[in-house]
Design an enzyme around this catalytic site. Structure first.
Site, PDB file in Angstrom:
ATOM      1  N   GLU A   1     -16.037  13.004  10.482  1.00 39.94           N
ATOM      2  CA  GLU A   1     -17.334  12.329  10.362  1.00 39.94           C
ATOM      3  C   GLU A   1     -17.446  11.369  11.547  1.00 39.94           C
ATOM      4  O   GLU A   1     -16.438  10.923  12.086  1.00 39.94           O
ATOM      5  CB  GLU A   1     -17.458  11.567   9.042  1.00 39.94           C
TER       6      GLU A   1
ATOM      7  N   GLN B   1       0.823  -1.195   0.000  1.00 35.03           N
ATOM      8  CA  GLN B   1       0.000   0.000   0.000  1.00 35.03           C
ATOM      9  C   GLN B   1       0.863   1.253   0.000  1.00 35.03           C
ATOM     10  O   GLN B   1       2.064   1.189   0.234  1.00 35.03           O
ATOM     11  CB  GLN B   1      -0.896   0.012   1.253  1.00 35.03           C
TER      12      GLN B   1
ATOM     13  N   TYR C   1     -11.307  12.480  11.821  1.00 32.94           N
ATOM     14  CA  TYR C   1     -12.093  11.827  10.770  1.00 32.94           C
ATOM     15  C   TYR C   1     -13.049  12.779  10.044  1.00 32.94           C
ATOM     16  O   TYR C   1     -13.463  12.503   8.924  1.00 32.94           O
ATOM     17  CB  TYR C   1     -12.895  10.653  11.334  1.00 32.94           C
TER      18      TYR C   1
ATOM     19  N   ASP D   1      -0.330   1.161  13.561  1.00 30.59           N
ATOM     20  CA  ASP D   1       0.030   2.477  14.085  1.00 30.59           C
ATOM     21  C   ASP D   1       0.501   2.402  15.535  1.00 30.59           C
ATOM     22  O   ASP D   1       1.041   3.358  16.061  1.00 30.59           O
ATOM     23  CB  ASP D   1      -1.155   3.439  13.945  1.00 30.59           C
TER      24      ASP D   1
ATOM     25  N   TYR E   1     -10.468   7.054  19.187  1.00 28.92           N
ATOM     26  CA  TYR E   1     -10.544   5.863  18.337  1.00 28.92           C
ATOM     27  C   TYR E   1     -10.035   4.650  19.106  1.00 28.92           C
ATOM     28  O   TYR E   1     -10.711   3.623  19.213  1.00 28.92           O
ATOM     29  CB  TYR E   1      -9.713   6.064  17.062  1.00 28.92           C
TER      30      TYR E   1
ATOM     31  N   ASP F   1     -11.406 -12.401  -4.365  1.00 27.92           N
ATOM     32  CA  ASP F   1     -11.591 -11.110  -5.024  1.00 27.92           C
ATOM     33  C   ASP F   1     -12.882 -10.443  -4.573  1.00 27.92           C
ATOM     34  O   ASP F   1     -13.313  -9.465  -5.122  1.00 27.92           O
ATOM     35  CB  ASP F   1     -11.546 -11.259  -6.552  1.00 27.92           C
TER      36      ASP F   1
END
Lengths: 340, 340
Positions: B330, B145, B328, B198, B174, B266
C-alpha cells in the site's frame, strides 16, 4: 448479493479437549438462536454447522491435530456490528477455553464473495491480494479479451486485461522501467511499441507503431488519463502514429510475460520466441529492446525466457533489473536486450 | 496441522434454478463418496454440506438472490491434484448448469489456515494480503512487543512488530523517504532517531541517539543485514551512539503512525502529541523532523495527524509525499516538519 466470509483460527500446542471446547461455546450459539448440526467426520475431528437468522452460517471444526477453525458467513446487508459481536464472543470464549494451549490466533479481514465490485486480483505468482477497489469504471469484452478499468483509492484507475493487472495510473515506475529508467535518449529515435494500449509509453515517447486492441485504446483514453495524458486523443501526432493492426497472430503482451495467441500457434513460448526473433531482427544494430519479464518470484519462467534470449537468430546480450511497480503487489523484472 | 480452504463463487444474472443445480452436482459428490447433509435455512436458499475422506468438507450454497458459493476445506497433507480435480469438476459442471446466467466466476487462491508459517499480514487499511513468506527466521516476545522476522522470497527478511509489517530488506525507499529522499545534507548534523531499531536509518545516517527495544536490535543485527549493514554490531561508532533508554513512556513508533504506550497515557493520540511537541522543542531552528505518517488510504488518520501538527507549542509548517514501500502492499505518506 454478496456474502461476507469471516475466519477465526486457533493454532494449538496440543490437540484441544474437544467435548469441553464445544460445550463451552454452546451458550453463545443458543443466545444467537442458531440451529446446530453435528456431522460424522469419520474420525477427522469435530465438525458442527450452525444456522441462524438472515442466512448466517457458522462452521466450527475442532481438528484432532491442534487446530480449531471457525467460519462465519453472512449476507452483505447483515448487521455488521452484530456479526462482529458474535465473532468477538467466539474469539473471547475460545481464548479462555483454550488458555495455555494457544500458539497463535488468526482472524483475517473478511472475504467479500460474489460482490459486483471484485477486489481480489491475485498476483502473477498466485498470491491472494485484496485491492482497495471501490468502483467499476469500465468493463467490456473486445473480440480479443476482457477489458476492465477499476478504480482504486490509492492507485487511481487500474487496467485489468483478462484478469491480469496491467497498469494503474500510479505506475509511472513501470513506464520508466520499460523505457530504460531515464538512461536512454529518445531524441530522433524510432520507437516500436508492441502492446502498450494503455498509452503510458506513448505518452512518454516520440515516434512509434503500435499494434493494439482499439477497445483498450478507447477505454484508456477516457479512464487512464493520468497514465496516457492526451496522446490517445489523436492517433497521429507531429511525431507519432498509432497503427491498429490486428495480425493473424495477435500481439497482446500479458503480465505473465507471454502473449495472447488466437491463431497460428498453440504454444505460447513458441510464439514468444517468434515475436522476440522478429523484434530483434528489425532492431537497428545499436538499438535496444526493452521488455518486462515476469514477477521476481517466478524464477523458472524468467530462466526460460533468458534461455529463449540465447536461442534467437541474432545473438544478443541482456541486462535486467527488479522494479517495484506500485499496483502490482509484487516485484517485477524488466529486461534490456541488444545485439552483440 | 494446516487447512487449505478453497472458494469457488458464481455471480448470476438471475437466481439459479436450485433443484436442477443441486441435482446436477450429485454425481460428482457421489463419485467422491461424500456424505451429504441438507440444512434448513429458513428460506435463505439451499445449503448442503458434504463430508468426504481425509476430513474433506464441501459447503454448497445456492443463495436465493443469484449467488452460488462453494467452499472446499482439506488438510494440508491431502492430495492436491485430487482436490484440484474435484474443484475443477464442480466448476465445469456449474458452468454448464448455470450457462447463460453467469455474470462472473471467481476462484481465489486457496487460503492456508493454521499454518506454522503465517503468510497473511493485512495492510494498515485492513485489506487481506498474502505474502510470499516461506520461513520464520525469528519469533520472540520482548517485554514490549512480539518481534517477528519472516523471510519473503522477493522482499528478503521482513520485520513484523505486533503483527505490523515494519520494514523489509527490500525497503530502501522507506529509509530514503524518512531521510528526505537525498535532498538533505547530513554532514556534521546531529540526528535523533526515535524508533528505528531495524538499523536502516542508522545505516544511512551519522550521529544519533536511539531509544530502542534491545531485542529488536538483536534480531535485526542478525537477520536484517541488507537493511542495517554492520551498524548494529557495535552500539558506538566513530560518529554515532546507540542509546537504549526505555523511558517511562515507551518510544516505539508503529506503522499506523501511533506509538505504543505502556504507561503515562492511555490516549495514543495524546501521547503522539506529547512526543511530537517534545521532538519539535529539541529541534534546532533550522532542523527538520522527518516522520512516516500513515497509509495513503487512511485519510482521516492523516487529517488528524495534520491537525495535531497545527496544535504544537512551536508553530510548524510541513510537506508530505506519497511513497511506494515495496513490502507494504500500500502507498505510504511521509511528512517533513520544520519550525516556522
Amino acid at each position: 448479493m454478496a456474502l461476507r466470509h469471516y475466519t477465526l483460527d486457533f493454532n494449538l500446542s496440543a490437540p484441544a479437549d474437544c467435548p469441553s471446547t464445544v460445550r463451552g461455546l454452546h451458550s453463545i450459539f443458543q443466545e444467537q438462536e442458531m440451529t446446530e448440526t453435528v456431522h460424522d467426520t469419520e474420525g477427522h475431528g469435530y465438525l458442527a454447522t450452525f444456522i441462524g437468522k438472515n442466512g448466517r452460517l457458522v462452521i466450527l471444526r475442532v481438528h484432532s491435530q491442534g487446530l480449531v477453525t471457525v467460519d462465519l458467513q453472512c449476507c452483505e446487508g447483515d448487521n455488521i456490528a452484530q456479526v462482529d459481536n458474535l465473532l468477538n464472543a467466539l474469539e473471547k470464549k475460545l481464548k479462555s477455553l483454550l488458555h495455555g494451549n494457544i500458539r497463535g490466533v488468526k482472524r483475517l479481514p473478511a472475504l467479500t464473495r460474489g460482490a459486483a465490485v471484485d477486489r481480489y486480483w491475485p498476483t502473477a505468482d498466485g498470491r491472494l491480494v485484496e485491492y482497495d477497489i471501490d468502483r467499476v469504471v469500465y468493463d467490456e469484452d473486445s473480440a480479443y479479451q476482457n477489458i476492465k478499468i477499476l478504480h482504486s483509492q490509492q492507485f487511481g484507475n487500474i487496467l485489468i486485461l483478462n484478469g491480469d493487472v496491467n497498469l494503474a495510473e500510479s505506475d509511472l515506475p513501470y513506464t520508466q522501467a520499460i523505457m530504460g529508467r531515464g538512461k536512454e535518449n529518445y531524441t530522433g529515435k524510432e520507437v516500436l511499441i508492441l502492446g502498450g494500449g494503455d498509452g503510458g509509453i506513448l505518452a512518454e515517447a516520440v515516434k512509434l507503431n503500435v499494434y493494439i486492441d482499439q477497445m483498450v485504446i478507447d477505454g484508456c483514453r477516457t479512464h487512464m488519463r493520468k497514465a496516457c495524458g492526451s496522446v490517445l486523443d489523436n492517433l497521429k501526432g507531429d511525431c507519432y502514429q498509432v497503427r491498429m493492426t490486428v495480425l493473424s497472430i495477435a500481439l497482446f503482451l500479458r503480465r505473465d510475460g507471454t502473449f495472447m495467441v488466437y491463431s497460428v500457434s498453440d504454444s505460447t513460448w513458441e510464439f514468444l520466441q517468434l515475436i522476440l526473433d522478429l523484434s530483434i531482427k528489425v532492431l537497428r544494430p545499436t538499438g535496444k529492446y526493452f521488455t518486462q519479464g515476469n514477477c521476481a518470484n517466478l524464477t523458472e519462467a524468467l530462466a526460460l525466457y533468458e534461455e529463449q534470449l540465447g536461442r534467437l537468430s541474432c545473438p544478443v546480450d541482456f541486462s535486467k533489473e527488479v522494479v517495484c511497480v506500485p499496483s502490482y503487489m509484487e516485484l517485477w523484472v524488466f529486461y534490456t536486450v541488444w545485439k552483440k
